[in-house]
Structures are given as structure tokens and as C-alpha cells.
Write an enzyme that holds these catalytic residues in place. Structure first.
Site, mmCIF file in Angstrom:
data_model
loop_
_atom_site.group_PDB
_atom_site.id
_atom_site.type_symbol
_atom_site.label_atom_id
_atom_site.label_comp_id
_atom_site.label_asym_id
_atom_site.label_seq_id
_atom_site.Cartn_x
_atom_site.Cartn_y
_atom_site.Cartn_z
ATOM 1 N N HIS A 268 0.849 -1.196 0.000
ATOM 2 C CA HIS A 268 0.000 0.000 0.000
ATOM 3 C C HIS A 268 0.885 1.246 0.000
ATOM 4 O O HIS A 268 0.986 1.945 -1.003
ATOM 5 C CB HIS A 268 -0.918 -0.081 1.224
ATOM 6 C CG HIS A 268 -2.040 0.911 1.237
ATOM 7 N ND1 HIS A 268 -2.280 1.806 0.237
ATOM 8 C CD2 HIS A 268 -3.011 1.144 2.173
ATOM 9 C CE1 HIS A 268 -3.337 2.537 0.533
ATOM 10 N NE2 HIS A 268 -3.799 2.159 1.696
ATOM 11 N N HIS A 307 -1.946 -0.649 -11.983
ATOM 12 C CA HIS A 307 -2.781 -0.253 -10.851
ATOM 13 C C HIS A 307 -4.038 -1.093 -10.866
ATOM 14 O O HIS A 307 -4.546 -1.429 -11.935
ATOM 15 C CB HIS A 307 -3.146 1.239 -10.953
ATOM 16 C CG HIS A 307 -3.661 1.818 -9.676
ATOM 17 N ND1 HIS A 307 -4.989 1.707 -9.297
ATOM 18 C CD2 HIS A 307 -3.026 2.501 -8.687
ATOM 19 C CE1 HIS A 307 -5.132 2.309 -8.124
ATOM 20 N NE2 HIS A 307 -3.976 2.797 -7.731
ATOM 21 N N ASP A 363 3.240 6.168 -7.706
ATOM 22 C CA ASP A 363 4.473 5.829 -7.007
ATOM 23 C C ASP A 363 5.697 5.871 -7.904
ATOM 24 O O ASP A 363 6.826 5.874 -7.414
ATOM 25 C CB ASP A 363 4.352 4.434 -6.385
ATOM 26 C CG ASP A 363 3.401 4.446 -5.212
ATOM 27 O OD1 ASP A 363 3.474 5.402 -4.436
ATOM 28 O OD2 ASP A 363 2.588 3.523 -5.090
HETATM 29 N N1 ACO Z 1 5.165 -5.140 -14.370
HETATM 30 C C1 ACO Z 1 5.040 -6.157 -15.230
HETATM 31 N N2 ACO Z 1 3.899 -6.835 -15.454
HETATM 32 C C2 ACO Z 1 2.828 -6.446 -14.736
HETATM 33 C C3 ACO Z 1 2.871 -5.392 -13.816
HETATM 34 C C4 ACO Z 1 4.093 -4.702 -13.646
HETATM 35 N N3 ACO Z 1 4.219 -3.683 -12.804
HETATM 36 N N4 ACO Z 1 1.662 -5.223 -13.260
HETATM 37 C C5 ACO Z 1 0.870 -6.151 -13.808
HETATM 38 N N5 ACO Z 1 1.581 -6.888 -14.705
HETATM 39 C C6 ACO Z 1 1.064 -7.963 -15.575
HETATM 40 C C7 ACO Z 1 0.815 -9.233 -14.794
HETATM 41 O O1 ACO Z 1 1.956 -10.057 -14.808
HETATM 42 C C8 ACO Z 1 -0.339 -9.796 -15.560
HETATM 43 O O2 ACO Z 1 0.150 -10.359 -16.749
HETATM 44 P P1 ACO Z 1 -0.468 -11.735 -17.338
HETATM 45 O O3 ACO Z 1 -1.892 -11.375 -17.691
HETATM 46 O O4 ACO Z 1 0.387 -12.085 -18.489
HETATM 47 O O5 ACO Z 1 -0.405 -12.718 -16.197
HETATM 48 C C9 ACO Z 1 -1.174 -8.591 -15.936
HETATM 49 O O6 ACO Z 1 -0.216 -7.511 -16.033
HETATM 50 C C10 ACO Z 1 -2.257 -8.240 -14.940
HETATM 51 O O7 ACO Z 1 -1.665 -8.139 -13.660
HETATM 52 P P2 ACO Z 1 -2.449 -8.288 -12.272
HETATM 53 O O8 ACO Z 1 -1.462 -8.643 -11.207
HETATM 54 O O9 ACO Z 1 -3.641 -9.170 -12.453
HETATM 55 O O10 ACO Z 1 -2.985 -6.820 -12.046
HETATM 56 P P3 ACO Z 1 -3.548 -6.255 -10.688
HETATM 57 O O11 ACO Z 1 -4.563 -5.238 -11.045
HETATM 58 O O12 ACO Z 1 -3.964 -7.334 -9.767
HETATM 59 O O13 ACO Z 1 -2.248 -5.585 -10.037
HETATM 60 C C11 ACO Z 1 -0.718 -4.040 -9.191
HETATM 61 C C12 ACO Z 1 -2.101 -4.245 -9.810
HETATM 62 C C13 ACO Z 1 -0.566 -4.851 -7.890
HETATM 63 C C14 ACO Z 1 -0.547 -2.553 -8.844
HETATM 64 C C15 ACO Z 1 0.362 -4.473 -10.198
HETATM 65 O O14 ACO Z 1 0.223 -3.750 -11.398
HETATM 66 C C16 ACO Z 1 1.769 -4.335 -9.655
HETATM 67 O O15 ACO Z 1 2.259 -5.236 -8.964
HETATM 68 N N6 ACO Z 1 2.458 -3.182 -9.952
HETATM 69 C C17 ACO Z 1 3.784 -2.940 -9.430
HETATM 70 C C18 ACO Z 1 3.696 -2.487 -7.971
HETATM 71 C C19 ACO Z 1 3.200 -1.070 -7.826
HETATM 72 O O16 ACO Z 1 3.635 -0.159 -8.528
HETATM 73 N N7 ACO Z 1 2.292 -0.856 -6.875
HETATM 74 C C20 ACO Z 1 1.732 0.480 -6.575
HETATM 75 C C21 ACO Z 1 0.299 0.579 -6.945
HETATM 76 S S1 ACO Z 1 -0.288 2.233 -6.709
HETATM 77 C C22 ACO Z 1 -0.581 2.391 -5.071
HETATM 78 O O17 ACO Z 1 -0.745 1.436 -4.348
HETATM 79 C C23 ACO Z 1 -0.697 3.778 -4.450
#
Ligand code: ACO
Length: 435
Positions: A268, A307, A363
Site C-alpha cells: 500500500h 494499478h 508511485d
Molecule cells: N510489471 C510487469 N507486469 C505487470 C505489472 C508490472 N508492474 N503489473 C501487472 N503486470 C502484468 C501481470 O503479470 C499480468 O500479466 P499476465 O496477464 O500475463 O499474467 C497482468 O499484467 C495483470 O496483472 P495483475 O497482477 O492481475 O494486475 P492487478 O490489477 O492485480 O495488479 C498491481 C495491480 C498490484 C498494482 C500491479 O500492477 C503491480 O504489482 N504493480 C507494481 C507495484 C506497484 O507499482 N504498486 C503500486 C500501486 S499504486 C498504489 O498502491 C498507491
């Protein structure tokens, strides 16, 4: 058949049910009329992490993740960030309208009156280890405020509620700065109420032996904008915690301490730290293509991208990207910024990220800006908690005034053992045998 309803046919019994649709939702309790057996409590929806469950009706923050829209009380975040200050936005979130000139002057004065903390708070902070994490200190100190203000228990009294809110908004920068100063072995700096909210905070953070500490106006403005962007984000993890604790009618200091604890978690409030770690690991612009290749091969994620809600450019990231330049002009550029820009350039054209709708989130830039402003990484979640306190308070007030709300109590699907008998201890068995 009504148009604004969902028809559910139970294939086992042939029974048909009409579930009204209101504001794009069905009421989960309406499912209870559908029984899976004669003695069944009623059908429940199963939704771990509340991915598709609305827990309240809210008038505070609107997000359209597909179109990259964020509004507070109807006002676009871009306009608020450009035209208003954090304290004006705080007033908007809490009271529903932007303050006029007189209201703003009174509001600033009221907040200013509450920036000092009780002297006992110093002793409380002194009790922490010399290297205590500032976020752990911050959330503990906020919780401790409930013992300083037992009148906060009067949550049904609107005047008391507003007094506690003023106290908290006034004191969070002081407690935040002092948590940092303790972890550095530096003396605490008392608030100077000649300064505005953000400038006062920067002074309490960074003042050393100089007779007059004056933060650069560009840095004050940048932090003010960062505070505006982080003030609320509807029903995220920490806000849901705030509402859950508030629903038991705990005082607001205890509830905010719990919400801050939720924000402490790396999923978070800690993602901007992860961005810095990632940029340091990449090391140079030349290594960016290889890093992107690894991410696409599933060897880690591009931190600061993607996100749960925004499936287009996070509007806060766009504002921060512009803001970053103003800060770097004052503080200078680090090699990490060039790596970040190159990462973003490549990722925004790469089919892997485009098809998955992965764009920079807030972020991606906030950590770089905080670092350029000389904030240590451990302070990043605290910097998030200061403005988010306002969002938590607005959501708490809305919860308490909402006649539909009750104590939060989700249900579960029990998948453990059926009833079984507790075996006697072996000693007891032996004594039974002797008898
Ligand atoms: N880098 C590479 N691939 C990614 C990323 C990323 N940052 N985020 C998602 N993907 C890919 C996943 O591997 C998945 O691919 P697939 O369909 O081939 O399996 C697809 O995109 C969907 O990903 P999910 O994990 O289902 O997306 P979700 O909505 O659950 O996740 C999250 C969102 C947790 C923010 C994710 O994008 C992530 O981990 N990002 C990096 C961490 C980050 O920056 N967090 C801050 C969020 S903003 C905040 O909290 C204020």
C-alpha cells in the site's frame, strides 16, 4: 419483469428471484432469500479482498480507472492540484465545498492553533529505540493521542468530532517530523505558526542550527501538490480499515492509528520505495532494455507501473511528472531520473505493457521527488499518511452520519473440520485405566 432488476433462476428448485438493481449494484442481503437448503442462512456472495463489493455510498471521491479520472467532491484532481492548496482541499474533502476567503482564513487559523503537542508526547517518543522506524513511531503516537484526549470518545457529538479532527490535522506534521528527528538523534523542532502548513512541516523536519530556516518555495509547492494528490483515494485498504474501526465507534485517534498501520504495508504505502530499489538495481540507462526483457519474461515486475483501478495513465502520475522537473531544477538531477525516464519511454511503446494497460502510477515519480527533496526512504509512508489523514477523517465522518452503516462484520465460508471430540490427554487416559 422490472428493467432495473436482475432475475436469478435457481436451477435446482426452478424458483425465480427478482433482485433490484440500484446505482449499478444488487444488495447482497437480497441474496439471502435464495436458500441452498431448508435450514440454510441464505445465499452469500464470496469476495475475498472485496474486489467487487461496494461497502458504502460515498460523496467524497470519484475514480474512473478506465478513463484515468480522479475527482474530489466533483472537482478534477488536475484543477485542484494547479489552483488550490492542500488545506483548501482538506476543507473540501471534509465539508463538501471549497472554502471562501473568510472560511479559508478561519480554517487555517484553527488548524494552526493545534500544531503543538503535549510535552508528554516527547517522553512517549523518547521511549522508542534510537533507530525506531518513523512510521512505527508515527502510528503509535497517533494512537496514544486518544489517551491525551478522552473527550474523543464522544463520537456522537458533532462539535467534539470536529475539534478532534482539527487537533489531528494540526498535529500529524509535528508528530511525523518528530518521529524522523528521533530516528536521526536530532532535537525536536517546535512548530512555527508564522509558516503555512507544508512550510512548517519542512522546517520541523530539516531545521538544523541556522537562525532562520526557509524552505525553497518550489519545494513547498511540490510537497503541497503531493499532499493534495494523496489526500484521498476512496475505499482503498487503509480507508477500509478506518471505516471498519470507526464502525465499532472507537475514537478517531485509535481508528487513524489502525488506518496508518494498514498504510505501513509495502503493498500500500511502500511501492515508491520499491521503485527506488528497482532503479538502483538497474544501475544505468544502458541496462534498461535488458531489465524490460526480464520483466516481460516474468522475472519480476516493473515497479510503479500498473494499478488495480487505473487501466490508463494514473492522473496523479501525470501531475507528478511535471512537478518533478520543478523539484529537480532546485535540487539537481540524480542518475536514477534518467533511468526512470528511459524505462517509461520504452514501456509506453512496448506491446507487453500496452496490451496489459500498464501505465505509470503515482508511485513511479513520488519516491524520486521525495528523494530529491532529501527525505529518507523510511519517511515515505509517513509522507503518505500526513495528507491521507484528511481522507480518513472525511470517510469516517461520512460513515458515522450514514444511517445504513452498522458495525463492519463480514461473513465467511467455513471450510474447516466438522465437529469432532477432544481426545483425553494420555495421562488422563492412564488414570482412567487405573480406576
Ligand atoms: N510489471 C510487469 N507486469 C505487470 C505489472 C508490472 N508492474 N503489473 C501487472 N503486470 C502484468 C501481470 O503479470 C499480468 O500479466 P499476465 O496477464 O500475463 O499474467 C497482468 O499484467 C495483470 O496483472 P495483475 O497482477 O492481475 O494486475 P492487478 O490489477 O492485480 O495488479 C498491481 C495491480 C498490484 C498494482 C500491479 O500492477 C503491480 O504489482 N504493480 C507494481 C507495484 C506497484 O507499482 N504498486 C503500486 C500501486 S499504486 C498504489 O498502491 C498507491
Amino acid at each position: 419483469m422490472r428493467h432495473d432488476s436482475l432475475t436469478v433462476i435457481d436451477n435446482r428448485t426452478g424458483m425465480q428471484y427478482e433482485l433490484p438493481i440500484t446505482d449499478g449494484t444488487i444488495a447482497a442481503p437480497d441474496l439471502r432469500q435464495i436458500k441452498t437448503s431448508a435450514d440454510d442462512f441464505g445465499l452469500m456472495s464470496y469476495d475475498p479482498a472485496f474486489l467487487n463489493t461496494a461497502s458504502c455510498r460515498s460523496r467524497i471521491t470519484f475514480i474512473d480507472g478506465d478513463r484515468g479520472i480522479l475527482r474530489y467532491r466533483g472537482y478534477p484532481i488536475e484543477q485542484l492540484a494547479e489552483r488550490r492548496t492542500f488545506l483548501e482541499v482538506a476543507y473540501l474533502l471534509l465539508f463538501g465545498e471549497l472554502p471562501d476567503t473568510g472560511q479559508l482564513a478561519a480554517w487555517q487559523q484553527q488548524v494552526r492553533l493545534h500544531t503543538m503537542v503535549h510535552e508528554n508526547m516527547k517522553e512517549f517518543l523518547e521511549g522508542f529505540r534510537y533507530d525506531a522506524h518513523p512510521m512505527g513511531m508515527f502510528l503509535s503516537a497517533i494512537g496514544a493521542l486518544s489517551t491525551f484526549y478522552p473527550d474523543a470518545k464522544n463520537i456522537g457529538d458533532v462539535e467534539s468530532r470536529h475539534l478532534q479532527m482539527l487537533r489531528l490535522i494540526g498535529k500529524v506534521p509535528t508528530i511525523a517530523a518528530w518521529s524522523y528527528r528521533h530516528s536521526q538523534g536530532l532535537p525536536y523542532v517546535q512548530p512555527n505558526n508564522d509558516l503555512e502548513y507544508v512550510a512548517n512541516f519542512l522546517r520541523m523536519m530539516f531545521k538544523m542550527a541556522e537562525t532562520k530556516y526557509e524552505p525553497h518555495p518550489a519545494l513547498v509547492r511540490a510537497l503541497d501538490v503531493l499532499f493534495i494528490l494523496h489526500a484521498d483515494h476512496e475505499q482503498n485498504c487503509s480507508t477500509s480499515v478506518m471505516r471498519a474501526i470507526g464502525s465499532s465507534h472507537a475514537d478517531l485517534y485509535s481508528a487513524v492509528a489502525g488506518a496508518a498501520a494498514a498504510l505501513y504495508g509495502p503493498l500500500h504505502g511502500g511501492a515508491n520505495e520499491a521503485v527506488l530499489v528497482m532503479l538502483n538495481t538497474i544501475g544505468s540507462v544502458a541496462n534498461v532494455p535488458a531489465f524490460i526483457k526480464d520483466v516481460k519474461a516474468g522475472k519480476g515486475r516493473l515497479m510503479g507501473f500498473g494499478h488495480r483501478v487505473y487501466k490508463s495513465y494514473d492522473p496523479r502520475a501525470r501531475i507528478l511528472k511535471e512537478m518533478a522537473d520543478a523539484v529537480f531544477d532546485v535540487q539537481g538531477r540524480t542518475p536514477l531520473i534518467q533511468i526512470a525516464l528511459e524505462l517509461e519511454r520504452i514501456a509506453l511503446q512496448d506491446e507487453y505493457f500496452v496490451t496489459r494497460k500498464l501505465y505509470p502510477n503515482v508511485d513511479f515519480y513520488s519516491g524520486l521527488i521525495y528523494q530529491a527533496m532529501k527525505f529518507p526512504v523510511a519517511m515515505f509512508p509517513v509522507l503518505f499518511a500526513i495528507p491521507r489523514t484528511v481522507g480518513w477523517l472525511a470517510q469516517w465522518e461520512e460513515l458515522l452520519l450514514d444511517p445504513e452503516q452498522k458495525i463492519a462484520r463480514p461473513r465467511q465460508v467455513y471450510i474447516g473440520e466438522g465437529e469432532r471430540e477432544v481426545p483425553l490427554r494420555p495421562e488422563a487416559l492412564r488414570s482412567v485405566a487405573r480406576v
